[in-house]
Design an enzyme around this catalytic site. Structure first.
Site, PDB file in Angstrom:
ATOM      1  N   GLY A  69       0.824  -1.200   0.000  1.00  0.00           N
ATOM      2  CA  GLY A  69       0.000   0.000   0.000  1.00  0.00           C
ATOM      3  C   GLY A  69       0.857   1.248   0.000  1.00  0.00           C
ATOM      4  O   GLY A  69       2.085   1.181   0.102  1.00  0.00           O
ATOM      5  N   CYS A  92       5.691  -5.538   1.939  1.00  0.00           N
ATOM      6  CA  CYS A  92       5.733  -4.095   1.701  1.00  0.00           C
ATOM      7  C   CYS A  92       5.127  -3.299   2.867  1.00  0.00           C
ATOM      8  O   CYS A  92       5.645  -3.346   3.971  1.00  0.00           O
ATOM      9  CB  CYS A  92       5.075  -3.774   0.373  1.00  0.00           C
ATOM     10  SG  CYS A  92       5.605  -2.193  -0.338  1.00  0.00           S
ATOM     11  N   LEU A  93       4.031  -2.576   2.647  1.00  0.00           N
ATOM     12  CA  LEU A  93       3.431  -1.787   3.716  1.00  0.00           C
ATOM     13  C   LEU A  93       3.010  -2.676   4.874  1.00  0.00           C
ATOM     14  O   LEU A  93       3.184  -2.317   6.051  1.00  0.00           O
ATOM     15  CB  LEU A  93       2.228  -1.002   3.193  1.00  0.00           C
ATOM     16  CG  LEU A  93       1.492  -0.144   4.230  1.00  0.00           C
ATOM     17  CD1 LEU A  93       2.392   0.976   4.751  1.00  0.00           C
ATOM     18  CD2 LEU A  93       0.213   0.436   3.640  1.00  0.00           C
ATOM     19  N   GLN A 125       5.875  -3.305   7.092  1.00  0.00           N
ATOM     20  CA  GLN A 125       6.187  -2.149   7.929  1.00  0.00           C
ATOM     21  C   GLN A 125       5.188  -2.002   9.083  1.00  0.00           C
ATOM     22  O   GLN A 125       5.560  -1.670  10.211  1.00  0.00           O
ATOM     23  CB  GLN A 125       6.202  -0.893   7.068  1.00  0.00           C
ATOM     24  CG  GLN A 125       7.238  -0.913   5.958  1.00  0.00           C
ATOM     25  CD  GLN A 125       6.921   0.036   4.822  1.00  0.00           C
ATOM     26  OE1 GLN A 125       6.092   0.935   4.959  1.00  0.00           O
ATOM     27  NE2 GLN A 125       7.561  -0.164   3.677  1.00  0.00           N
ATOM     28  N   HIS A 182       8.467  -7.398  -3.403  1.00  0.00           N
ATOM     29  CA  HIS A 182       7.211  -7.905  -3.959  1.00  0.00           C
ATOM     30  C   HIS A 182       7.414  -9.263  -4.628  1.00  0.00           C
ATOM     31  O   HIS A 182       7.976  -9.338  -5.721  1.00  0.00           O
ATOM     32  CB  HIS A 182       6.657  -6.918  -4.992  1.00  0.00           C
ATOM     33  CG  HIS A 182       5.966  -5.747  -4.395  1.00  0.00           C
ATOM     34  ND1 HIS A 182       4.650  -5.442  -4.651  1.00  0.00           N
ATOM     35  CD2 HIS A 182       6.397  -4.799  -3.530  1.00  0.00           C
ATOM     36  CE1 HIS A 182       4.303  -4.355  -3.976  1.00  0.00           C
ATOM     37  NE2 HIS A 182       5.350  -3.945  -3.295  1.00  0.00           N
ATOM     38  N   GLY A 238       2.136   5.371   0.985  1.00  0.00           N
ATOM     39  CA  GLY A 238       2.284   6.360   2.047  1.00  0.00           C
ATOM     40  C   GLY A 238       3.116   5.940   3.243  1.00  0.00           C
ATOM     41  O   GLY A 238       3.726   4.875   3.276  1.00  0.00           O
ATOM     42  N   ASN A 268       8.959  -1.505  -4.338  1.00  0.00           N
ATOM     43  CA  ASN A 268       8.212  -0.255  -4.426  1.00  0.00           C
ATOM     44  C   ASN A 268       7.873   0.228  -3.024  1.00  0.00           C
ATOM     45  O   ASN A 268       6.795  -0.068  -2.495  1.00  0.00           O
ATOM     46  CB  ASN A 268       6.935  -0.420  -5.243  1.00  0.00           C
ATOM     47  CG  ASN A 268       6.160   0.881  -5.360  1.00  0.00           C
ATOM     48  OD1 ASN A 268       6.690   1.958  -5.093  1.00  0.00           O
ATOM     49  ND2 ASN A 268       4.897   0.802  -5.738  1.00  0.00           N
ATOM     50  N   TYR A 318       9.907   3.322   2.788  1.00  0.00           N
ATOM     51  CA  TYR A 318      10.175   3.168   4.221  1.00  0.00           C
ATOM     52  C   TYR A 318      10.784   1.804   4.512  1.00  0.00           C
ATOM     53  O   TYR A 318      10.640   0.863   3.729  1.00  0.00           O
ATOM     54  CB  TYR A 318       8.882   3.357   5.023  1.00  0.00           C
ATOM     55  CG  TYR A 318       8.289   4.741   4.848  1.00  0.00           C
ATOM     56  CD1 TYR A 318       8.606   5.764   5.731  1.00  0.00           C
ATOM     57  CD2 TYR A 318       7.462   5.029   3.773  1.00  0.00           C
ATOM     58  CE1 TYR A 318       8.098   7.040   5.548  1.00  0.00           C
ATOM     59  CE2 TYR A 318       6.948   6.304   3.582  1.00  0.00           C
ATOM     60  CZ  TYR A 318       7.267   7.303   4.468  1.00  0.00           C
ATOM     61  OH  TYR A 318       6.773   8.571   4.278  1.00  0.00           O
ATOM     62  N   GLU A 337       5.207 -11.080  -6.047  1.00  0.00           N
ATOM     63  CA  GLU A 337       4.352 -11.267  -7.225  1.00  0.00           C
ATOM     64  C   GLU A 337       4.974 -10.668  -8.477  1.00  0.00           C
ATOM     65  O   GLU A 337       4.657 -11.058  -9.593  1.00  0.00           O
ATOM     66  CB  GLU A 337       2.971 -10.656  -6.982  1.00  0.00           C
ATOM     67  CG  GLU A 337       2.789  -9.228  -7.378  1.00  0.00           C
ATOM     68  CD  GLU A 337       3.576  -8.229  -6.537  1.00  0.00           C
ATOM     69  OE1 GLU A 337       3.747  -7.082  -6.978  1.00  0.00           O
ATOM     70  OE2 GLU A 337       4.015  -8.604  -5.433  1.00  0.00           O
TER      71      GLU A 337
END
Length: 380
Positions: free
Chosen positions: A244, A272-273, A276, A355, A246, A314, A317, A357
């Site tokens: 995701g 990813c997000l 985090q 990622h 931001g 991608n 952070y 995928e």
């Protein structure tokens, strides 16, 4: 023959001002500028929800050659503010294409900017870091653009998850990935999982289904207690936390909900997000990288096997080194040695920054979906 392109102007937070051309939506838009080093897959990148609130500068100089098509959509639309490239090609040539990138961006309300030195922009971002920018086909005065940018919120101040996440739960049953491509045996599982949508890509859902999982997708503002009760009732076996956009530290409610899932001892798998957010939920703050990782050529070392995988990335952070207090580091990025994967010591939780995928990108990390299956098997 390509018709003449409209003029566009760009102003960066460091004071740089550029004149360029527009091939997308004609508007004025503010976002964070990052660069992506992938050589292919511009449509998948543009429709990746993780780019919400950002402009993507492609280091690949030629963009538009293969057009666009419905099957390469990674979400329901374009959430990026727009894209920047050196040369745009309106005349596409690909048997799968249904329309040009220009037509596609205009339908999606996203900007397309070309005729700019993207090598210089990329060098600037590497030296100074990702930064906010404003682009306009309507305003040509530098000071006016500067004023707009100074009044606009920074990307760290905006919760883009509400925009990109699904509004209602749904089942995903489409799979289109062949695990034999990379000589990885399919997990051949039939376990049920809940996928939390923080901006999930369709390629991820397709691979989960191809791996044999029965997948139910729920919104970002899920009811943690409801999921806990459903897990105790045996309605599903584990939870997947998606990618995701931001700053993860903005998502205070989501962090609290994930903490509840951890305390309920539900097996968790994240990328990813989601990776985090797991760190934040356990009290280990994330930090922002200088210019982030965006592209399909990042070498990651699996510390458990000593194998090196070329991965798709991608994110802006990373999780802190202090996470070793509660987790084993399983993967590291060989570009900057940041953490790419962890396995928590006292819980059935594993998470990864890259990622698996790879839409677009290499398929070398696809075996991680098999690791998810093994994780759930160990919970039985």
């Amino acid at each position: 023959m390509q018709s003449p392109l409209k003029d566009a102007c760009i102003y960066l937070a460091n004071g740089m001002f550029f004149k360029a051309k527009s091939f997308g939506t004609e508007t004025t838009s503010v976002g964070e500028l990052v660069f992506n080093t992938s050589l292919t897959g511009y449509q998948e990148i543009t429709t990746d929800p993780s780019y919400a609130g950002q402009f993507v500068c492609f280091t690949m100089p030629e963009i538009g050659i293969v057009g666009t098509n419905p099957k390469d959509m990674e979400s329901r639309g374009v959430f990026a503010k727009g894209i920047l490239c050196r040369h745009y090609n309106e005349n596409f040539s690909n048997f799968r294409a249904t329309e040009s990138l220009s037509t596609f961006l205009k339908k999606q309300g996203a900007m397309g900017i070309c005729g700019i030195d993207t090598r210089f922009l990329t060098t600037t971002l590497r030296q100074e870091g990702a930064m906010m920018m404003v682009a306009s086909t309507e305003i040509t005065n530098k000071e006016d653009l500067k004023a707009i940018l100074e009044k606009s919120p920074k990307i760290e101040e905006i919760n883009h998850i509400k925009e990109v996440s699904t509004k209602a739960p749904y089942k995903h049953s489409t799979g289109n990935f062949d695990f034999t491509i990379m000589d990885y045996a399919s997990p051949n599982t039939h376990q049920k999982i809940i996928a939390i949508d923080f901006g999930i890509k369709r390629s991820i859902l397709n691979q989960l289904v191809s791996a044999g999982f029965n997948v139910e997708v729920v919104p970002h503002n899920f009811d943690a207690q409801d999921l806990i009760q459903r897990f105790k009732a045996g309605e599903f076996n584990g939870i997947f936390l998606s990618n995701g956009p931001g700053d993860p530290q903005v998502l205070t409610q989501e962090i609290a909900s994930i903490k509840a899932l951890i305390e309920a001892k539900i097996p968790l798998f994240a990328i990813c997000l989601g990776h985090q957010l797991l760190s934040l939920a356990q009290g280990y703050p994330t930090y922002k990288l200088k210019f982030g990782h965006h592209g399909g050529n990042h070498p990651v070392k699996n510390l458990l096997t000593n194998q090196v995988e070329i991965t798709a990335q991608n994110h802006n952070y990373s999780i802190p080194e202090s996470i070793v207090e509660i987790a084993e580091i399983t993967h590291r990025n060989l570009f900057d040695n940041t953490i790419e994967g962890v396995r928590y010591k006292n819980a059935l939780i594993c998470s990864f920054q890259h990622h698996p995928e790879a839409g677009p990108g290499p398929l070398e990390s696809s075996a991680l979906f098999k690791e998810f299956s093994k994780l759930l098997d160990s919970a039985k």
